[in-house]
Write a protein that holds these residues in place. Structure first.
Motif, short mmCIF file in Angstrom:
data_model
loop_
_atom_site.label_atom_id
_atom_site.label_comp_id
_atom_site.label_asym_id
_atom_site.label_seq_id
_atom_site.Cartn_x
_atom_site.Cartn_y
_atom_site.Cartn_z
N VAL A 45 44.55 106.52 50.04
CA VAL A 45 43.92 107.35 49.02
C VAL A 45 43.65 108.75 49.56
O VAL A 45 43.89 109.75 48.87
N ARG A 46 43.17 108.83 50.80
CA ARG A 46 42.91 110.15 51.41
C ARG A 46 44.19 110.98 51.49
O ARG A 46 44.19 112.17 51.16
N ASP A 47 45.28 110.35 51.89
CA ASP A 47 46.55 111.08 51.99
C ASP A 47 47.06 111.51 50.62
O ASP A 47 47.63 112.60 50.47
N LEU A 48 46.87 110.67 49.62
CA LEU A 48 47.27 111.02 48.26
C LEU A 48 46.59 112.31 47.81
O LEU A 48 47.24 113.24 47.31
N PHE A 49 45.28 112.38 47.99
CA PHE A 49 44.56 113.57 47.55
C PHE A 49 44.90 114.80 48.40
O PHE A 49 44.89 115.92 47.90
N ALA A 50 45.23 114.58 49.66
CA ALA A 50 45.56 115.71 50.54
C ALA A 50 46.94 116.27 50.23
O ALA A 50 47.17 117.48 50.39
N GLU A 51 47.85 115.43 49.78
CA GLU A 51 49.26 115.83 49.71
C GLU A 51 49.81 116.00 48.31
O GLU A 51 50.91 116.55 48.13
N LYS A 79 41.42 117.93 40.45
CA LYS A 79 41.64 116.91 41.49
C LYS A 79 40.32 116.52 42.13
O LYS A 79 40.10 115.34 42.45
N ASP A 80 39.41 117.47 42.30
CA ASP A 80 38.10 117.14 42.88
C ASP A 80 37.33 116.17 41.99
O ASP A 80 36.67 115.26 42.49
N THR A 81 37.42 116.37 40.67
CA THR A 81 36.73 115.47 39.76
C THR A 81 37.30 114.06 39.85
O THR A 81 36.55 113.07 39.89
N ILE A 82 38.63 113.95 39.88
CA ILE A 82 39.26 112.63 39.99
C ILE A 82 38.92 112.00 41.35
O ILE A 82 38.66 110.78 41.43
N ARG A 83 38.88 112.81 42.40
CA ARG A 83 38.50 112.30 43.72
C ARG A 83 37.08 111.71 43.69
O ARG A 83 36.83 110.60 44.15
N GLU A 84 36.16 112.46 43.12
CA GLU A 84 34.77 112.01 43.05
C GLU A 84 34.63 110.78 42.15
O GLU A 84 33.86 109.86 42.44
N PHE A 85 35.39 110.77 41.05
CA PHE A 85 35.35 109.65 40.12
C PHE A 85 35.78 108.35 40.80
O PHE A 85 35.07 107.33 40.75
N PHE A 98 30.92 110.51 34.49
CA PHE A 98 31.84 111.62 34.76
C PHE A 98 32.45 112.21 33.49
O PHE A 98 32.71 113.42 33.43
N PHE A 99 32.71 111.36 32.51
CA PHE A 99 33.40 111.78 31.29
C PHE A 99 32.61 111.24 30.10
O PHE A 99 32.77 110.07 29.72
N SER A 100 31.79 112.06 29.51
CA SER A 100 30.84 111.60 28.49
C SER A 100 31.34 111.83 27.07
O SER A 100 30.54 111.96 26.15
N ASP A 101 32.66 111.86 26.88
CA ASP A 101 33.23 112.17 25.57
C ASP A 101 33.48 110.95 24.70
O ASP A 101 33.91 111.10 23.55
N ILE A 102 33.27 109.75 25.22
CA ILE A 102 33.58 108.53 24.48
C ILE A 102 32.47 108.24 23.49
O ILE A 102 31.29 108.19 23.85
N ASP A 103 32.83 108.03 22.22
CA ASP A 103 31.84 107.74 21.18
C ASP A 103 31.43 106.28 21.17
O ASP A 103 30.28 105.96 20.85
N LYS A 104 32.36 105.37 21.45
CA LYS A 104 32.04 103.94 21.51
C LYS A 104 32.85 103.28 22.62
O LYS A 104 34.04 103.57 22.80
N TYR A 105 32.18 102.37 23.31
CA TYR A 105 32.85 101.46 24.23
C TYR A 105 32.80 100.05 23.63
O TYR A 105 31.83 99.68 22.96
N PHE A 106 33.84 99.27 23.89
CA PHE A 106 33.90 97.88 23.44
C PHE A 106 34.00 96.97 24.65
O PHE A 106 34.77 97.25 25.58
N THR A 107 33.24 95.89 24.66
CA THR A 107 33.30 94.97 25.79
C THR A 107 34.62 94.21 25.78
O THR A 107 35.20 93.96 24.72
N PRO A 108 35.13 93.83 26.96
CA PRO A 108 36.16 92.79 26.97
C PRO A 108 35.61 91.57 26.22
O PRO A 108 34.41 91.34 26.17
N PHE A 109 36.52 90.80 25.62
CA PHE A 109 36.06 89.79 24.66
C PHE A 109 35.10 88.78 25.28
O PHE A 109 35.25 88.36 26.42
#
Length: 321
Positions: free
Chosen positions: A301-307, A239-245, A23-34
């Motif tokens: 969650v449905r009510d949160l996005f609706a309201e 909001k639609d992007t966050i809903r889909e995410f 959804f969000f391809s802007d991250i240059d590096k990810y680090f694993t949890p230790f």
């Protein structure tokens, strides 16, 4: 600027990374949890799943190692090289008491001479690029003066500084004065980490540190997974992007996690942060927190996005839980 996703134990595993990256391809590096390997470099099945190349396709992933014995670190390096990794990160930042009590993570900072010997040994034998994620001390900010002298002796890929001590945990505010000392005196490339929750905070930080071109964010990206895009172009995710995410994250956990209780736990962890991107989130946060079955969770969650709506920039400076 380069933007890194900080490791968050229990949250930012490979399932989370893959959904975020789709959804969000802007991250240059990810680090694993230790990863906490033994002296043979053996990884647990959970750790192995997290670093498998086929679980991280298209993602620049850096495994993070928690160790205070050179042999353990180097054994982990041999194992990870077998999976194709050529860059590793040493965890000197974890403030957890169970980690610190064993002089690992930020606990290792209390033994600077041993740390120096450890780094001397791994850098004399390593075949990988090594970065360090560090706090500025265990008990006192002045410890960082000696620590930076030690770090400057070694050719780090980058030095990632979270300017709090272990005793600070996540309380108060990061010590920008001590980060300024690092910016003026580090011989290695420098990355900032700590409390970048909004464009406003980022702007203040960038104004003070215009020469630093790497920033690592953790809780800020959990609050707003589109934060990097916002920092680049000023556009909050819809909001639609966050809903889909969040729906994709939910379905991914349902597909891979062993049972509804585990899925519910994982989504509650996510919503502890994500809820803060909404207007008037309190009653929905309570409903999500108290949900004991998936249908009750889904209704909340449905009510949160609706309201409710996504918070516009400037209306609230997000505060991490």
């Amino acid at each position: 600027m380069k933007y890194y996703y900080a490791p968050m134990e229990g949250i930012t595993g490979y399932l989370h990374r893959n959904v975020c990256h789709s959804f969000f391809s802007d991250i240059d590096k990810y680090f694993t949890p230790f990863l906490a390997p033994n002296q043979t470099g053996r990884l647990s099945s959970k750790e192995k799943n997290d670093i498998l190349p086929e679980h991280n396709e298209g993602i620049f992933l850096v495994p993070q190692i928690l160790a205070n014995q050179a042999e353990s670190f180097l054994a982990a390096e041999r194992t990870l090289k077998g999976y194709g990794y050529r860059e590793l990160n040493l965890n000197l930042g974890c403030p957890s008491k169970t980690v610190v009590s064993k002089y690992r993570g930020s606990g290792f900072l209390a033994k600077p001479e041993e740390l120096d010997h450890f780094l001397e040994e791994i850098f004399s034998r390593t075949e990988c690029r090594i970065s360090i994620k560090t706090r500025i001390g265990r008990d006192d900010r002045e410890e960082f003066l000696r620590l930076l002298e030690i770090y400057n002796k070694y050719p780090l890929e980058e030095l990632i500084v979270h300017p709090r001590t272990q005793k600070d945990f996540y309380k108060g505010t990061p010590d920008w004065d001590m980060f300024a000392y690092a910016a003026a005196n580090s011989r290695n490339p420098l990355c900032y980490n700590g409390d970048i929750f909004s464009g406003e905070i980022f702007g203040e930080w960038k104004e003070r540190f215009p020469q630093t071109d790497m920033v690592m964010m953790g809780r800020g990206l959990l609050i707003n997974p589109g934060l990097v895009g916002f920092l680049k172009d000023g556009q909050m995710p819809s909001k639609d992007t966050i809903r889909e995410f969040q729906e994709c994250m939910y379905q991914t956990y349902r597909e891979h996690m062993p049972g509804d209780k585990v899925v519910l736990f994982k989504m509650k962890e996510l919503w502890l942060y994500l809820i803060q991107i909404f207007t008037e989130p309190k009653k929905y946060a309570k409903r999500i927190r108290k949900a004991e079955k998936l249908p009750a969770y889904e209704d909340a969650v449905r009510d949160l996005f609706a309201e409710q709506e996504i918070v516009p920039y400037g209306e609230r400076i997000f505060q991490a839980k």
